[in-house]
Design a protein around this motif. Structure first.
Motif, PDB file in Angstrom:
ATOM      1  N   GLU A 244      28.295 -42.656  16.480  1.00  0.00           N
ATOM      2  CA  GLU A 244      28.409 -42.015  17.838  1.00  0.00           C
ATOM      3  C   GLU A 244      29.273 -40.816  17.272  1.00  0.00           C
ATOM      4  OE1 GLU A 244      26.835 -41.758  20.120  1.00  0.00           O
ATOM      5  OE2 GLU A 244      26.305 -42.996  20.951  1.00  0.00           O
ATOM      6  N   ILE A 245      30.683 -41.633  16.447  1.00  0.00           N
ATOM      7  CA  ILE A 245      31.422 -40.822  15.829  1.00  0.00           C
ATOM      8  C   ILE A 245      31.109 -39.950  15.293  1.00  0.00           C
ATOM      9  CG2 ILE A 245      33.824 -41.274  14.799  1.00  0.00           C
ATOM     10  CD1 ILE A 245      34.125 -43.373  17.021  1.00  0.00           C
ATOM     11  N   VAL A 246      30.673 -40.647  13.667  1.00  0.00           N
ATOM     12  CA  VAL A 246      29.848 -39.488  12.240  1.00  0.00           C
ATOM     13  C   VAL A 246      29.532 -38.755  13.004  1.00  0.00           C
ATOM     14  CG1 VAL A 246      29.478 -40.128  10.406  1.00  0.00           C
ATOM     15  CG2 VAL A 246      30.513 -41.628  11.210  1.00  0.00           C
ATOM     16  N   VAL A 247      28.014 -38.553  13.764  1.00  0.00           N
ATOM     17  CA  VAL A 247      26.418 -38.311  14.051  1.00  0.00           C
ATOM     18  C   VAL A 247      27.792 -36.786  15.281  1.00  0.00           C
ATOM     19  CG1 VAL A 247      25.221 -37.720  15.117  1.00  0.00           C
ATOM     20  CG2 VAL A 247      24.955 -39.198  13.772  1.00  0.00           C
ATOM     21  N   ALA A 248      28.528 -36.847  15.932  1.00  0.00           N
ATOM     22  CA  ALA A 248      29.491 -36.234  16.541  1.00  0.00           C
ATOM     23  C   ALA A 248      30.004 -35.377  15.528  1.00  0.00           C
ATOM     24  CB  ALA A 248      30.310 -36.594  18.334  1.00  0.00           C
ATOM     25  N   ALA A 249      30.795 -35.680  14.753  1.00  0.00           N
ATOM     26  CA  ALA A 249      32.043 -35.031  13.941  1.00  0.00           C
ATOM     27  C   ALA A 249      30.306 -33.924  13.315  1.00  0.00           C
ATOM     28  CB  ALA A 249      32.552 -36.084  12.735  1.00  0.00           C
ATOM     29  N   LEU A 250      29.605 -34.466  12.212  1.00  0.00           N
ATOM     30  CA  LEU A 250      29.104 -33.513  11.619  1.00  0.00           C
ATOM     31  C   LEU A 250      28.228 -33.071  12.137  1.00  0.00           C
ATOM     32  CD1 LEU A 250      27.419 -35.973   8.976  1.00  0.00           C
ATOM     33  CD2 LEU A 250      28.537 -34.097   8.846  1.00  0.00           C
ATOM     34  N   GLU A 251      27.780 -32.696  13.587  1.00  0.00           N
ATOM     35  CA  GLU A 251      27.947 -32.167  15.331  1.00  0.00           C
ATOM     36  C   GLU A 251      28.349 -30.743  15.098  1.00  0.00           C
ATOM     37  OE1 GLU A 251      24.282 -31.373  15.957  1.00  0.00           O
ATOM     38  OE2 GLU A 251      22.666 -34.062  16.409  1.00  0.00           O
ATOM     39  N   GLU A 252      29.106 -31.116  14.815  1.00  0.00           N
ATOM     40  CA  GLU A 252      30.703 -29.862  15.537  1.00  0.00           C
ATOM     41  C   GLU A 252      30.730 -29.758  13.920  1.00  0.00           C
ATOM     42  OE1 GLU A 252      35.088 -30.571  15.574  1.00  0.00           O
ATOM     43  OE2 GLU A 252      34.328 -30.156  18.200  1.00  0.00           O
ATOM     44  N   MET A 253      30.583 -29.812  13.170  1.00  0.00           N
ATOM     45  CA  MET A 253      30.435 -28.803  11.271  1.00  0.00           C
ATOM     46  C   MET A 253      29.398 -28.138  12.231  1.00  0.00           C
ATOM     47  SD  MET A 253      32.078 -32.061   9.541  1.00  0.00           S
ATOM     48  CE  MET A 253      31.845 -31.388   7.741  1.00  0.00           C
ATOM     49  N   ASN A 254      27.637 -28.268  12.203  1.00  0.00           N
ATOM     50  CA  ASN A 254      27.494 -27.546  12.472  1.00  0.00           C
ATOM     51  C   ASN A 254      26.813 -26.625  10.923  1.00  0.00           C
ATOM     52  OD1 ASN A 254      24.356 -26.683  13.157  1.00  0.00           O
ATOM     53  ND2 ASN A 254      25.967 -25.026  13.693  1.00  0.00           N
ATOM     54  N   PRO A 255      26.922 -27.786   9.760  1.00  0.00           N
ATOM     55  CA  PRO A 255      26.053 -26.570   8.921  1.00  0.00           C
ATOM     56  C   PRO A 255      24.873 -26.465   8.520  1.00  0.00           C
ATOM     57  CG  PRO A 255      25.562 -30.011   8.517  1.00  0.00           C
ATOM     58  CD  PRO A 255      25.822 -29.186  10.396  1.00  0.00           C
ATOM     59  N   GLN A 256      25.051 -25.892   7.892  1.00  0.00           N
ATOM     60  CA  GLN A 256      23.585 -24.766   7.895  1.00  0.00           C
ATOM     61  C   GLN A 256      22.600 -24.752   6.065  1.00  0.00           C
ATOM     62  OE1 GLN A 256      21.993 -23.281  10.523  1.00  0.00           O
ATOM     63  NE2 GLN A 256      23.666 -24.319  11.578  1.00  0.00           N
ATOM     64  N   PRO A 257      21.861 -24.413   6.846  1.00  0.00           N
ATOM     65  CA  PRO A 257      21.333 -24.097   5.094  1.00  0.00           C
ATOM     66  C   PRO A 257      21.423 -22.693   4.093  1.00  0.00           C
ATOM     67  CG  PRO A 257      19.674 -23.927   6.410  1.00  0.00           C
ATOM     68  CD  PRO A 257      20.814 -24.688   7.023  1.00  0.00           C
ATOM     69  N   PRO A 258      21.248 -23.174   3.128  1.00  0.00           N
ATOM     70  CA  PRO A 258      21.972 -21.580   2.179  1.00  0.00           C
ATOM     71  C   PRO A 258      21.388 -20.134   2.879  1.00  0.00           C
ATOM     72  CG  PRO A 258      21.352 -22.687   1.153  1.00  0.00           C
ATOM     73  CD  PRO A 258      21.688 -24.000   1.601  1.00  0.00           C
ATOM     74  N   GLY A 259      21.047 -19.140   2.889  1.00  0.00           N
ATOM     75  CA  GLY A 259      20.339 -18.176   2.673  1.00  0.00           C
ATOM     76  C   GLY A 259      19.640 -18.164   1.353  1.00  0.00           C
ATOM     77  N   VAL A 260      18.497 -17.783   1.554  1.00  0.00           N
ATOM     78  CA  VAL A 260      17.258 -17.019   0.055  1.00  0.00           C
ATOM     79  C   VAL A 260      17.679 -15.709   0.199  1.00  0.00           C
ATOM     80  CG1 VAL A 260      16.104 -18.937   0.211  1.00  0.00           C
ATOM     81  CG2 VAL A 260      15.409 -17.078   0.873  1.00  0.00           C
ATOM     82  N   SER A 261      17.541 -15.722  -2.040  1.00  0.00           N
ATOM     83  CA  SER A 261      17.629 -14.125  -2.408  1.00  0.00           C
ATOM     84  C   SER A 261      16.379 -13.499  -2.875  1.00  0.00           C
ATOM     85  CB  SER A 261      18.510 -14.633  -3.521  1.00  0.00           C
ATOM     86  OG  SER A 261      18.391 -15.065  -4.713  1.00  0.00           O
ATOM     87  N   PHE A 262      15.178 -14.432  -2.645  1.00  0.00           N
ATOM     88  CA  PHE A 262      14.109 -13.616  -2.350  1.00  0.00           C
ATOM     89  C   PHE A 262      13.368 -13.298  -1.163  1.00  0.00           C
ATOM     90  CE2 PHE A 262      14.164 -18.532  -2.558  1.00  0.00           C
ATOM     91  CZ  PHE A 262      13.179 -18.636  -1.804  1.00  0.00           C
ATOM     92  N   ASP A 263      11.835 -12.891  -2.170  1.00  0.00           N
ATOM     93  CA  ASP A 263      11.474 -13.055   0.174  1.00  0.00           C
ATOM     94  C   ASP A 263      10.474 -13.583   0.159  1.00  0.00           C
ATOM     95  OD1 ASP A 263       9.544 -11.353   1.561  1.00  0.00           O
ATOM     96  OD2 ASP A 263       9.422  -9.631   0.585  1.00  0.00           O
TER      97      ASP A 263
END
Length: 270
Positions: A244-263
């Motif tokens: 519960e605690i670990v998932v709540a912390a990661l949800e708060e961090m809200n990591p996002q995948p990087p954007g891409v440089s191609f079409d």
């Protein structure tokens, strides 16, 4: 961080007393069976969030586990991380320091195991051993111990400023539960390898260890790197509380995948 429903207690230094926390607490959980579905859902979400953290490659997570002997660190870590991509996880176990490690400051052996960007690092025992066992056995005096509290807080602040989220778990078992687990190891030949006669000597120092833990948790639990006391007599409640605690912390961090440089639309796979 939004505090999830769990028997774990976040340490607030001014009001903290270890003896006030019941090691067998399971509230607000009800039964082991009722907790299993929730744990499975949390582990699935943890796997998703860990993949996003790895892909983002910008921040990291450090999980610190401490406990008395038989406290369940190995089992808790295994339960939490089963199903998570091992490429993004590093587990470090800190035993008695080597001669070379003793020739350096007490944090020298710890820092290389801090997580890199995108990774989760797990400390099975940690830098806190140097204000616990060393203090109980009189290897350091109180002045040195309190200086180490300051050093630990500064070290963890450095990691935090560098993008590492820190969660610390003390798995809180009762002396009676420890006795049952030690007897179980002696009764089962398959578990004899887990039994260390020195554990019986350390068990006689139970009150001193409880005081050392209380002092360390009280002095080293700032909001950015908090300690959580997890009642651990009941393993299923322990595992669910940690998840519960670990998932709540990661949800708060809200990591996002990087954007891409191609079409993306222009890419054709023949």
């Amino acid at each position: 961080m939004p505090f999830p429903p769990t028997p774990a207690v976040q340490v607030v230094p001014a009001a903290f007393q270890l003896a006030a926390i019941a090691p067998d607490s399971i509230a607000p959980f009800s039964t082991k069976e009722a907790a299993q579905a929730r744990l499975l859902a949390l582990k699935a979400r943890l796997s998703e969030l860990q993949e996003l953290l790895y892909a983002e490659h910008r921040r990291s997570l450090l999980l610190v586990f401490q406990a008395m002997d038989t406290g369940g660190k190995d089992g808790a870590i295994e339960k939490l991380l089963t199903g998570v991509n091992p490429a993004g996880v590093h587990v470090a176990a800190f035993k008695a320091p080597s001669t070379n490690e003793l020739n350096h400051d007490f944090l020298w052996r710890i820092h290389p195991h801090a997580p890199g960007r995108g990774h989760i690092a797990v400390f099975n025992r940690s830098h806190y051993e140097d204000v616990l066992i060393t203090r109980v056995h009189g290897l350091i005096d109180d002045t040195t111990c309190y200086q180490r509290y300051t050093d630990i807080n500064a070290f963890e602040r450095l990691l935090t400023h560098s993008g590492t989220r820190i969660l610390k778990f003390f798995l809180h078992i009762s002396k009676e539960e420890q006795a049952q687990r030690l007897r179980a190891r002696l009764a089962d030949p398959a578990k004899h390898w887990k039994f260390d006669p020195n554990d019986l000597k350390e068990r006689k120092l139970w009150p001193a260890y409880q005081q050392a833990y209380e002092d360390a948790l009280r002095h080293c639990s700032p909001p950015e790197s908090p300690w959580f006391v997890v009642p651990a007599d009941n393993k299923w409640a322990r595992d669910l509380a940690i998840a519960e605690i670990v998932v709540a912390a990661l949800e708060e961090m809200n990591p996002q995948p990087p954007g891409v440089s191609f079409d993306v639309a222009a890419q054709v796979v023949e």
